[in-house]
Design a protein around this motif. Structure first.
Motif, PDB file in Angstrom:
ATOM      1  N   UNK A   1      61.976  -6.372  98.230  1.00 34.17           N
ATOM      2  CA  UNK A   1      61.584  -5.674  97.006  1.00 34.17           C
ATOM      3  C   UNK A   1      60.067  -5.610  96.854  1.00 34.17           C
ATOM      4  N   UNK A   2      59.608  -4.697  96.023  1.00 30.78           N
ATOM      5  CA  UNK A   2      58.184  -4.564  95.735  1.00 30.78           C
ATOM      6  C   UNK A   2      57.675  -5.780  94.971  1.00 30.78           C
ATOM      7  N   UNK A   3      58.480  -6.220  94.004  1.00 28.64           N
ATOM      8  CA  UNK A   3      58.116  -7.358  93.144  1.00 28.64           C
ATOM      9  C   UNK A   3      59.365  -8.190  92.885  1.00 28.64           C
ATOM     10  N   UNK A   4      59.135  -9.482  92.571  1.00 28.21           N
ATOM     11  CA  UNK A   4      60.221 -10.403  92.209  1.00 28.21           C
ATOM     12  C   UNK A   4      59.801 -11.231  91.010  1.00 28.21           C
ATOM     13  N   UNK A   5      60.789 -11.613  90.205  1.00 30.64           N
ATOM     14  CA  UNK A   5      60.552 -12.496  89.059  1.00 30.64           C
ATOM     15  C   UNK A   5      61.707 -13.475  88.957  1.00 30.64           C
ATOM     16  N   UNK A   6      61.417 -14.671  88.506  1.00 30.27           N
ATOM     17  CA  UNK A   6      62.461 -15.660  88.235  1.00 30.27           C
ATOM     18  C   UNK A   6      62.501 -15.867  86.730  1.00 30.27           C
ATOM     19  N   UNK A   7      63.624 -15.534  86.099  1.00 31.30           N
ATOM     20  CA  UNK A   7      63.797 -15.693  84.658  1.00 31.30           C
ATOM     21  C   UNK A   7      64.965 -16.648  84.425  1.00 31.30           C
ATOM     22  N   UNK A   8      64.658 -17.927  84.314  1.00 26.08           N
ATOM     23  CA  UNK A   8      65.722 -18.932  84.198  1.00 26.08           C
ATOM     24  C   UNK A   8      66.530 -18.975  85.478  1.00 26.08           C
TER      25      UNK A   8
ATOM     26  N   UNK B   1      67.279 -14.130  89.068  1.00 23.65           N
ATOM     27  CA  UNK B   1      66.177 -13.603  89.873  1.00 23.65           C
ATOM     28  C   UNK B   1      66.214 -12.082  89.742  1.00 23.65           C
ATOM     29  N   UNK B   2      65.059 -11.501  89.450  1.00 24.97           N
ATOM     30  CA  UNK B   2      64.951 -10.057  89.239  1.00 24.97           C
ATOM     31  C   UNK B   2      64.131  -9.452  90.366  1.00 24.97           C
ATOM     32  N   UNK B   3      64.692  -8.423  90.989  1.00 23.35           N
ATOM     33  CA  UNK B   3      64.004  -7.700  92.056  1.00 23.35           C
ATOM     34  C   UNK B   3      63.682  -6.298  91.567  1.00 23.35           C
ATOM     35  N   UNK B   4      62.459  -5.839  91.856  1.00 22.97           N
ATOM     36  CA  UNK B   4      62.014  -4.504  91.495  1.00 22.97           C
ATOM     37  C   UNK B   4      61.693  -3.726  92.765  1.00 22.97           C
ATOM     38  N   UNK B   5      62.250  -2.545  92.861  1.00 24.36           N
ATOM     39  CA  UNK B   5      61.899  -1.607  93.924  1.00 24.36           C
ATOM     40  C   UNK B   5      61.193  -0.436  93.252  1.00 24.36           C
TER      41      UNK B   5
ATOM     42  N   UNK C   1      70.023 -10.903  89.826  1.00 22.45           N
ATOM     43  CA  UNK C   1      70.958 -11.728  90.574  1.00 22.45           C
ATOM     44  C   UNK C   1      71.143 -13.068  89.878  1.00 22.45           C
ATOM     45  N   UNK C   2      72.378 -13.573  89.899  1.00 22.76           N
ATOM     46  CA  UNK C   2      72.654 -14.912  89.393  1.00 22.76           C
ATOM     47  C   UNK C   2      72.230 -15.942  90.410  1.00 22.76           C
ATOM     48  N   UNK C   3      72.377 -17.226  90.052  1.00 25.03           N
ATOM     49  CA  UNK C   3      71.943 -18.267  90.997  1.00 25.03           C
ATOM     50  C   UNK C   3      72.814 -18.324  92.239  1.00 25.03           C
ATOM     51  N   UNK C   4      73.986 -17.673  92.206  1.00 29.93           N
ATOM     52  CA  UNK C   4      74.830 -17.593  93.397  1.00 29.93           C
ATOM     53  C   UNK C   4      74.371 -16.487  94.357  1.00 29.93           C
ATOM     54  N   UNK C   5      73.317 -15.723  93.965  1.00 25.88           N
ATOM     55  CA  UNK C   5      72.788 -14.673  94.834  1.00 25.88           C
ATOM     56  C   UNK C   5      73.547 -13.365  94.750  1.00 25.88           C
TER      57      UNK C   5
ATOM     58  N   UNK D   1      74.845  -9.863  92.677  1.00 26.96           N
ATOM     59  CA  UNK D   1      74.307  -8.891  91.736  1.00 26.96           C
ATOM     60  C   UNK D   1      74.967  -9.029  90.363  1.00 26.96           C
ATOM     61  N   UNK D   2      74.123  -9.181  89.319  1.00 22.72           N
ATOM     62  CA  UNK D   2      74.605  -9.274  87.937  1.00 22.72           C
ATOM     63  C   UNK D   2      74.405  -7.969  87.178  1.00 22.72           C
ATOM     64  N   UNK D   3      73.269  -7.329  87.402  1.00 18.22           N
ATOM     65  CA  UNK D   3      72.915  -6.084  86.714  1.00 18.22           C
ATOM     66  C   UNK D   3      72.112  -5.202  87.655  1.00 18.22           C
ATOM     67  N   UNK D   4      72.190  -3.909  87.414  1.00 22.54           N
ATOM     68  CA  UNK D   4      71.376  -2.949  88.161  1.00 22.54           C
ATOM     69  C   UNK D   4      70.993  -1.830  87.204  1.00 22.54           C
ATOM     70  N   UNK D   5      69.770  -1.366  87.335  1.00 28.08           N
ATOM     71  CA  UNK D   5      69.319  -0.281  86.473  1.00 28.08           C
ATOM     72  C   UNK D   5      68.179   0.476  87.138  1.00 28.08           C
ATOM     73  N   UNK D   6      67.943   1.659  86.623  1.00 29.45           N
ATOM     74  CA  UNK D   6      66.872   2.501  87.145  1.00 29.45           C
ATOM     75  C   UNK D   6      66.136   3.051  85.941  1.00 29.45           C
ATOM     76  N   UNK D   7      64.817   2.930  85.968  1.00 29.91           N
ATOM     77  CA  UNK D   7      64.064   3.389  84.814  1.00 29.91           C
ATOM     78  C   UNK D   7      62.744   4.006  85.176  1.00 29.91           C
ATOM     79  N   UNK D   8      61.936   4.184  84.140  1.00 30.67           N
ATOM     80  CA  UNK D   8      60.625   4.802  84.286  1.00 30.67           C
ATOM     81  C   UNK D   8      59.669   3.957  85.078  1.00 30.67           C
ATOM     82  N   UNK D   9      58.436   4.301  84.942  1.00 28.52           N
ATOM     83  CA  UNK D   9      57.368   3.715  85.735  1.00 28.52           C
ATOM     84  C   UNK D   9      57.139   2.246  85.437  1.00 28.52           C
ATOM     85  N   UNK D  10      56.677   1.498  86.442  1.00 25.46           N
ATOM     86  CA  UNK D  10      56.220   0.138  86.179  1.00 25.46           C
ATOM     87  C   UNK D  10      54.979   0.192  85.286  1.00 25.46           C
ATOM     88  N   UNK D  11      54.632  -0.918  84.693  1.00 22.54           N
ATOM     89  CA  UNK D  11      53.524  -0.964  83.730  1.00 22.54           C
ATOM     90  C   UNK D  11      52.238  -0.363  84.288  1.00 22.54           C
TER      91      UNK D  11
END
Length: 119
Positions: free
Chosen positions: A60-67, A70-74, A94-98, A100-110
């Motif tokens: 992915x382009x970017x990754x974040x850990x929120x509790x 894990x969030x991946x951004x493409x 993604x949940x801690x089991x690795x 997929x929990x959610x998927x979405x597509x949106x506008x531009x990154x910040x």
């Protein structure tokens, strides 16, 4: 000379047809990975794993850990020679089991840091 001009005219469409799918004859500048709705539909919540997505689409382009999530951004951007530019992000959670929990597509990154995209 006339035969040469006719040969060039007939060969031009073949040049564009033989170009790779990602090539752009109009000079658009493309970065990142564009996800189509069909590609998103193939990825199943609760079944698709991080390894499967990384294997098929790369890191992915970017990754974040929120509790425990894990969030991946493409990120994807296309600076067009003609028409409006495209800038969007596809997000996978993604949940801690690795899996997929959610998927979405949106506008531009910040901010991309690219002045041609306005950010």
């Amino acid at each position: 000379m006339r035969t040469y001009a006719l040969a060039l005219l007939l060969a031009a469409p073949l040049v564009f047809a033989a170009a790779p799918a990602h090539a752009n004859p109009f000079g658009d500048h493309v970065t990142g990975i564009e996800f189509t709705q069909a590609q998103l539909d193939e990825l199943e919540i609760g079944k698709t794993t991080q390894d499967q997505i990384r294997g098929k689409y790369g890191a992915p382009t970017r990754r974040e850990q929120l509790g425990d999530t894990q969030v991946w951004y493409y990120d994807y951007a296309r600076i067009k020679a003609f028409g409006r530019n495209v800038q969007e992000s596809t997000v996978f959670e993604f949940g801690k089991d690795g899996r997929l929990k959610e998927k979405s597509k949106g506008g531009a990154p910040a901010s991309t840091g690219n002045p041609l995209l306005g950010g």
